[in-house]
Design an enzyme around this catalytic site. Structure first.
Site, PDB file in Angstrom:
ATOM      1  N   ARG A 181      53.906  36.739  19.866  1.00 16.21           N
ATOM      2  CA  ARG A 181      53.563  36.645  21.378  1.00 16.21           C
ATOM      3  C   ARG A 181      51.957  36.423  21.588  1.00 16.21           C
ATOM      4  O   ARG A 181      51.134  36.808  20.707  1.00 16.21           O
ATOM      5  CB  ARG A 181      53.793  37.881  22.118  1.00 16.21           C
ATOM      6  CG  ARG A 181      55.245  37.969  22.624  1.00 16.21           C
ATOM      7  CD  ARG A 181      55.610  39.123  23.122  1.00 16.21           C
ATOM      8  NE  ARG A 181      57.010  39.404  23.796  1.00 16.21           N
ATOM      9  CZ  ARG A 181      57.546  40.375  23.846  1.00 16.21           C
ATOM     10  NH1 ARG A 181      57.114  41.771  23.997  1.00 16.21           N
ATOM     11  NH2 ARG A 181      58.807  40.499  24.569  1.00 16.21           N
ATOM     12  N   GLY A 237      31.153  53.354  42.053  1.00 10.47           N
ATOM     13  CA  GLY A 237      32.498  53.582  41.294  1.00 10.47           C
ATOM     14  C   GLY A 237      32.139  54.643  40.155  1.00 10.47           C
ATOM     15  O   GLY A 237      31.141  54.618  39.505  1.00 10.47           O
ATOM     16  N   GLU A 296      37.798  40.378  34.737  1.00 10.03           N
ATOM     17  CA  GLU A 296      38.567  40.054  35.940  1.00 10.03           C
ATOM     18  C   GLU A 296      37.871  38.926  36.816  1.00 10.03           C
ATOM     19  O   GLU A 296      38.498  38.462  37.839  1.00 10.03           O
ATOM     20  CB  GLU A 296      38.409  41.533  36.698  1.00 10.03           C
ATOM     21  CG  GLU A 296      37.283  42.058  37.101  1.00 10.03           C
ATOM     22  CD  GLU A 296      37.314  43.333  37.659  1.00 10.03           C
ATOM     23  OE1 GLU A 296      38.437  43.815  38.256  1.00 10.03           O
ATOM     24  OE2 GLU A 296      36.254  44.145  37.727  1.00 10.03           O
ATOM     25  N   LEU A 312      41.770  52.572  33.924  1.00 19.90           N
ATOM     26  CA  LEU A 312      41.740  53.244  32.649  1.00 19.90           C
ATOM     27  C   LEU A 312      40.407  53.347  31.825  1.00 19.90           C
ATOM     28  O   LEU A 312      40.228  54.210  31.396  1.00 19.90           O
ATOM     29  CB  LEU A 312      42.652  52.729  31.797  1.00 19.90           C
ATOM     30  CG  LEU A 312      44.272  53.116  32.121  1.00 19.90           C
ATOM     31  CD1 LEU A 312      45.313  52.249  31.489  1.00 19.90           C
ATOM     32  CD2 LEU A 312      44.568  54.712  32.020  1.00 19.90           C
ATOM     33  N   ARG A 342      37.607  53.423  33.185  1.00 17.05           N
ATOM     34  CA  ARG A 342      36.565  54.241  33.907  1.00 17.05           C
ATOM     35  C   ARG A 342      36.774  55.569  33.531  1.00 17.05           C
ATOM     36  O   ARG A 342      35.884  56.544  33.671  1.00 17.05           O
ATOM     37  CB  ARG A 342      36.808  54.150  35.619  1.00 17.05           C
ATOM     38  CG  ARG A 342      36.277  52.765  36.107  1.00 17.05           C
ATOM     39  CD  ARG A 342      36.061  52.749  37.592  1.00 17.05           C
ATOM     40  NE  ARG A 342      35.700  51.654  37.991  1.00 17.05           N
ATOM     41  CZ  ARG A 342      34.537  51.395  38.220  1.00 17.05           C
ATOM     42  NH1 ARG A 342      33.564  52.063  37.658  1.00 17.05           N
ATOM     43  NH2 ARG A 342      34.039  50.239  38.775  1.00 17.05           N
ATOM     44  N   THR A 385      26.751  52.010  35.527  1.00 18.61           N
ATOM     45  CA  THR A 385      28.107  50.708  35.697  1.00 18.61           C
ATOM     46  C   THR A 385      28.635  50.551  34.234  1.00 18.61           C
ATOM     47  O   THR A 385      28.095  50.419  33.414  1.00 18.61           O
ATOM     48  CB  THR A 385      27.690  49.677  36.205  1.00 18.61           C
ATOM     49  OG1 THR A 385      28.584  48.597  36.176  1.00 18.61           O
ATOM     50  CG2 THR A 385      26.332  49.055  35.339  1.00 18.61           C
ATOM     51  N   ILE A 386      30.117  50.730  34.383  1.00 18.49           N
ATOM     52  CA  ILE A 386      30.690  50.399  32.820  1.00 18.49           C
ATOM     53  C   ILE A 386      30.405  48.964  32.589  1.00 18.49           C
ATOM     54  O   ILE A 386      30.537  48.268  31.482  1.00 18.49           O
ATOM     55  CB  ILE A 386      32.188  50.572  32.974  1.00 18.49           C
ATOM     56  CG1 ILE A 386      33.023  49.831  33.964  1.00 18.49           C
ATOM     57  CG2 ILE A 386      32.310  52.268  33.172  1.00 18.49           C
ATOM     58  CD1 ILE A 386      34.489  50.109  33.802  1.00 18.49           C
ATOM     59  N   ASP A 387      30.356  47.839  33.738  1.00 14.52           N
ATOM     60  CA  ASP A 387      30.037  46.522  33.595  1.00 14.52           C
ATOM     61  C   ASP A 387      28.865  46.161  32.945  1.00 14.52           C
ATOM     62  O   ASP A 387      28.833  45.145  32.441  1.00 14.52           O
ATOM     63  CB  ASP A 387      30.144  45.881  35.068  1.00 14.52           C
ATOM     64  CG  ASP A 387      31.383  45.843  35.732  1.00 14.52           C
ATOM     65  OD1 ASP A 387      32.518  46.285  35.095  1.00 14.52           O
ATOM     66  OD2 ASP A 387      31.507  45.464  36.740  1.00 14.52           O
ATOM     67  N   ARG A 401      33.270  42.338  37.015  1.00 14.91           N
ATOM     68  CA  ARG A 401      33.503  41.401  38.310  1.00 14.91           C
ATOM     69  C   ARG A 401      32.419  40.184  38.061  1.00 14.91           C
ATOM     70  O   ARG A 401      32.988  39.056  38.274  1.00 14.91           O
ATOM     71  CB  ARG A 401      32.959  41.961  39.667  1.00 14.91           C
ATOM     72  CG  ARG A 401      33.944  43.138  40.018  1.00 14.91           C
ATOM     73  CD  ARG A 401      33.597  43.767  41.297  1.00 14.91           C
ATOM     74  NE  ARG A 401      32.488  44.472  40.987  1.00 14.91           N
ATOM     75  CZ  ARG A 401      31.666  45.014  42.090  1.00 14.91           C
ATOM     76  NH1 ARG A 401      32.227  44.762  43.637  1.00 14.91           N
ATOM     77  NH2 ARG A 401      30.467  45.717  41.890  1.00 14.91           N
TER      78      ARG A 401
END
Length: 360
Positions: free
Chosen positions: A175, A14, A235, A285, A287, A138-140, A184
């Site tokens: 709200r 990615g 996610e 968005l 990434r 990796t952004i993760d 992930r």
């Protein structure tokens, strides 16, 4: 020391803010050492055909430091190592073709910029004799052996900004706003952005959640006069005794696609609290866009160190951030593992002390 005259560079997996900064640093550092660089297009696919690569000079990378994405293109289709592919010279096994073309292109070494999947493939090619240095991406932020990966800081900054904006509309309408972010198998983005954005609940893969506990916390806020709440969900988060929410199961060509947990949490919390609730998915968005100054610097340091390891003949390695230094680590000690958020991580303790619930 090996004599390196021609160096290949590719980006895989990615995309992440900072990829171009790494490419720029590699090209400029290599040119300083008198090494010619060949940019390979679309990950290892750039080694399938003669026309899927191009020589890159310092002039070619002028101005790309601030750009998101990658000028070389990237692919994220699982592990194609043993697949049979069609080439201009007939059917070939993917791995054999890559090794063949590596030598036919006159390359002496390869720098691979990518995440866990790309680094695992790179390690396999190392075992077949291709001299490789990896750059973790990796952004993760879930790659073992490095404190940070470039792209993570940019993703957290964007997610934090989104949470800030959702605070205003959540407060205006009393709200619950549920924000689904990437992550992930690890909850680094959710944790950092959640705490930075003042979230009231943060749900991450490392801590299976019970929505009754989350709802109780949000109802307590209501009683105290805070008529709105922010919930950040990775996610890959999943309920106690349940499973992750899938959009698409894994296949031979693709890894599994996760998503939908934000909407599920939103619906359940609306039912449990009786409050109006909305969900937002930040998705890709996170990434995109220009990398932060931190990510530009980290990516630049990674690229320069990768070339240094190449010139020193330290192949089968990956550059890593071990503050305050950039060092090399063996790929064999990194691949096949995931860096998850420790349950006793100091930021977890801080969040709990602030009243944030993780649903446990």
């Amino acid at each position: 020391m090996p004599t390196i005259k021609r160096l290949g560079v590719l980006t895989g997996g990615g995309d992440a803010p900072g990829l171009n900064a790494v490419i720029r640093a590699v090209i400029k550092s290599a040119a300083h050492c008198g090494i010619e660089c060949l940019g390979l297009e679309d990950s290892f696919d750039g080694l399938l055909e003669a026309d899927r690569s191009r020589v890159l000079t310092p002039r070619d990378v002028t101005g790309i430091l601030r750009l998101g994405g990658t000028i070389l293109g990237t692919l994220n289709h699982g592990n194609p190592f043993d697949s049979v592919i069609a080439t201009s010279e007939g059917a070939r096994r993917y791995g054999e073709r890559v090794v063949e073309m590596f030598h036919r292109k006159g390359l002496d070494a390869l720098i691979t910029i990518g995440g866990d999947g790309t680094l695992a493939i790179a390690h396999q090619f190392c075992l077949l004799g291709i001299p490789i240095v990896g750059v973790p991406k990796t952004i993760d932020n879930d790659i073992v052996g490095t404190t940070n990966c470039f792209g993570f800081d940019t993703a957290v900054a964007f997610a934090t900004d989104a949470i800030d904006r959702l605070h205003t509309t959540a407060e205006a309408h009393h709200r619950i706003m549920v924000v689904e972010v990437m992550g992930r198998y690890a909850g680094w983005i959710a944790l950092y952005a959640g705490v930075a954005g003042g979230a009231d609940a943060i749900l991450i893969p490392e801590v299976p959640f019970d929505l009754k506990n989350v709802a109780q916390r949000l109802v307590e806020r209501d009683r105290l006069g805070a008529k709105f709440s922010i919930v950040v969900v990775a996610e890959g988060a999943f309920p106690l005794g349940g499973e992750v929410s899938l959009i698409e199961a894994a296949s031979d060509a693709h890894v599994e696609r996760l998503g939908g947990i934000g909407a599920q949490v939103c619906a359940a919390l609306a039912n449990l609290t009786g409050k109006d609730a909305r969900s937002v998915v930040l998705g890709h968005l996170q990434r995109g866009g220009a990398p932060t100054s931190f990510d530009r610097l980290l990516a630049t340091r990674f690229g320069g160190k990768a070339v240094e390891l190449v010139t020193q003949g330290q192949f089968g390695t990956m550059v890593a951030f071990a503050p305050p230094d950039i060092i090399g680590r063996r790929l064999e000690d990194v691949v096949g593992r995931t860096k998850t958020v420790p349950v006793d991580f100091d930021l977890m303790h801080t969040a709990r002390a602030l009243g944030v619930t993780f649903g446990d």
